[in-house]
Design a protein around this motif. Structure first.
Motif, short mmCIF file in Angstrom:
data_model
loop_
_atom_site.label_atom_id
_atom_site.label_comp_id
_atom_site.label_asym_id
_atom_site.label_seq_id
_atom_site.Cartn_x
_atom_site.Cartn_y
_atom_site.Cartn_z
N ALA A 1 0.83 -1.21 0.00
CA ALA A 1 0.00 0.00 0.00
C ALA A 1 0.86 1.26 0.00
O ALA A 1 0.46 2.28 -0.58
CB ALA A 1 -0.93 -0.01 1.21
N LEU A 2 2.02 1.22 0.64
CA LEU A 2 2.90 2.39 0.66
C LEU A 2 3.32 2.78 -0.76
O LEU A 2 3.29 3.96 -1.13
CB LEU A 2 4.14 2.09 1.51
N ALA A 3 3.71 1.78 -1.55
CA ALA A 3 4.10 2.06 -2.94
C ALA A 3 2.89 2.34 -3.81
O ALA A 3 2.92 3.22 -4.68
CB ALA A 3 4.89 0.87 -3.50
N MET A 4 1.79 1.62 -3.56
CA MET A 4 0.57 1.82 -4.33
C MET A 4 0.04 3.25 -4.15
O MET A 4 -0.54 3.84 -5.07
CB MET A 4 -0.49 0.82 -3.91
N ALA A 5 0.24 3.82 -2.96
CA ALA A 5 -0.21 5.19 -2.70
C ALA A 5 0.44 6.16 -3.67
O ALA A 5 -0.24 7.02 -4.26
CB ALA A 5 0.10 5.58 -1.25
N LEU A 6 1.74 6.04 -3.87
CA LEU A 6 2.44 6.92 -4.81
C LEU A 6 1.94 6.71 -6.23
O LEU A 6 1.77 7.67 -6.98
CB LEU A 6 3.95 6.67 -4.75
N LEU A 7 1.69 5.45 -6.58
CA LEU A 7 1.22 5.15 -7.93
C LEU A 7 -0.16 5.75 -8.19
O LEU A 7 -0.40 6.34 -9.25
CB LEU A 7 1.19 3.63 -8.13
N ILE A 8 -1.06 5.62 -7.22
CA ILE A 8 -2.41 6.16 -7.39
C ILE A 8 -2.39 7.69 -7.37
O ILE A 8 -3.14 8.34 -8.10
CB ILE A 8 -3.35 5.59 -6.31
N ILE A 9 -1.54 8.28 -6.54
CA ILE A 9 -1.41 9.74 -6.53
C ILE A 9 -0.98 10.25 -7.90
O ILE A 9 -1.40 11.32 -8.35
CB ILE A 9 -0.41 10.20 -5.44
N GLY B 1 -6.85 8.30 2.66
CA GLY B 1 -7.02 9.67 2.19
C GLY B 1 -6.43 9.96 0.82
O GLY B 1 -6.45 11.10 0.36
N VAL B 2 -5.91 8.94 0.15
CA VAL B 2 -5.37 9.13 -1.19
C VAL B 2 -6.54 9.19 -2.18
O VAL B 2 -7.40 8.31 -2.19
CB VAL B 2 -4.42 7.97 -1.58
N SER B 3 -6.56 10.23 -2.99
CA SER B 3 -7.63 10.39 -3.97
C SER B 3 -7.50 9.34 -5.06
O SER B 3 -6.43 9.18 -5.66
CB SER B 3 -7.59 11.79 -4.60
N ILE B 4 -8.58 8.61 -5.32
CA ILE B 4 -8.55 7.59 -6.36
C ILE B 4 -8.36 8.21 -7.73
O ILE B 4 -7.95 7.55 -8.69
CB ILE B 4 -9.86 6.75 -6.32
N LEU B 5 -8.62 9.53 -7.85
CA LEU B 5 -8.42 10.25 -9.11
C LEU B 5 -7.01 10.80 -9.25
O LEU B 5 -6.65 11.36 -10.28
CB LEU B 5 -9.43 11.40 -9.21
N GLY B 6 -6.20 10.66 -8.18
CA GLY B 6 -4.82 11.13 -8.22
C GLY B 6 -4.65 12.55 -7.72
O GLY B 6 -5.61 13.30 -7.57
N GLY B 7 -3.39 12.89 -7.43
CA GLY B 7 -3.05 14.26 -7.08
C GLY B 7 -3.09 14.62 -5.62
O GLY B 7 -2.69 15.73 -5.24
#
Length: 336
Positions: free
Chosen positions: A70-78, A272-278
């Motif tokens: 999830a730590l790496a996935m967070a950056l990818l989704i952002i 809290g990571v936006s699924i739309l990124g950013g």
């Protein structure tokens, strides 16, 4: 210009920046802290075994492997992308480690094979997305079937066992008393990813790409290169998780890590990571991982069936994605 004029001309500082303490108290991360505390209290009241030191230690095994991804996935989704193949990468990496064990390889080689396989799979996903311009959701659905399908062809209904005793430390060992190696590794990785995302130019590039890919490219950011690195990082963390879960179970089966991708994405979005990124933060993802671990472990102590946990995870993911959208629509309707 007089002092009065300068005062009038001074740019107004938004309240959330003018009062950082208030911003922290009313942040999404603080809400997650309160939720975690509430679930902890409920678990301690619901089961007399929950507050046992060894039980709390076992709790960490419920989320660490998924939390690392999830730590790496967070950056990818952002950055505006996603990887649905992470669980299949775990299966594929574990299968190759099992084959290596049958061939007589020892612990150092097994770890390298697990990490290398994860990195190679992540790079493969990254190349398909960045070089061919394919949508990441389509690519990773395809590779999810590909990687797990290869594992099923190799293993069938069988399982690889006979892992070296020294290999068991990664998934079963303790650094101090009840503090497991897995948990320490997760905390260290959380600090590294926090620094990478929130304190480096690379992290700023990730946010910029997620907010506006075209503007990021015009500002000089090498968008495709950053995204390729993020896919490699996600694959690498899936490889780390493969080493840990294979070590913990001391066996490899084609169904290993089945459904992990859903829980990983739930952790990221709940954090809290936006699924739309950013937008998003590593602290939020860490807190969400703890919450997921508390919930699943508490339900396990109450002998709640696994299918109920899956239903809960699915409902939680839908709710967390839907709430911000509904809230924004409500605000727009009231302001309009």
């Amino acid at each position: 210009m007089t002092t009065t004029d300068l005062t009038k001309a001074r740019r107004h500082i938004p309240d959330r920046l003018d009062r950082p303490l208030a911003a922290a108290l009313f942040s999404w991360e603080m809400l997650l802290v309160l939720i975690a505390v509430a679930i902890f209290v409920i678990n301690s009241l619901a089961s007399p075994y929950f507050l046992n030191a060894w039980s709390l230690s076992d709790l960490t095994f419920n989320f660490v492997e998924k939390g690392l991804i999830a730590l790496a996935m967070a950056l990818l989704i952002i950055s505006g992308e996603i990887d649905l193949s992470v669980a299949a990468i775990i299966t594929f990496a574990s299968t190759l480690m099992g084959m290596a064990v049958q061939a007589g390889f020892d612990t150092p080689a097994l770890v390298l094979i697990g990490l290398g396989t994860g990195l190679a799979c992540g790079a493969f996903n990254g190349l398909l997305v960045t070089r061919l311009g394919l949508p990441s959701i389509v690519v990773t659905i395809g590779t999810m079937s590909l990687f797990r399908g290869i594992a099923y062809i190799i293993l069938g209904d069988q399982a690889y066992k006979g892992y070296p005793q020294s290999f068991g430390f990664f998934g079963q060992g303790y650094v101090w008393w009840v503090v497991s190696f897995e948990f320490v590794l997760f905390l260290v990785a959380a600090v590294v990813f926090w620094f990478l995302l929130h304190r480096t130019s690379f992290g700023r590039a990730v946010f910029a790409i997620g907010n506006n890919r075209v503007a990021a490219a015009f500002s000089g950011i090498r968008v495709e290169r950053v995204k390729f690195i993020l896919f490699c990082l996600t694959g690498l963390m899936a490889g780390v998780a493969a080493v840990l879960i294979t070590s913990r179970l001391a066996s490899t089966r084609p169904s290993i890590a089945f459904g992990y991708e859903l829980e990983v994405i739930t952790m990221v979005v709940l954090g809290g990571v936006s699924i739309l990124g950013g937008a998003g933060s590593i602290i939020g993802v860490v807190l969400a991982a703890f919450i997921m671990g508390l919930v699943t472990f508490g339900l396990g102590l109450l002998n709640v069936p696994g299918i109920v946990m899956s239903i809960f995870t699915g409902l939680l993911l839908i709710t967390v994605i839907a709430l911000p959208i509904l809230w924004n629509r409500l605000k727009a309707a009231r302001s309009g």
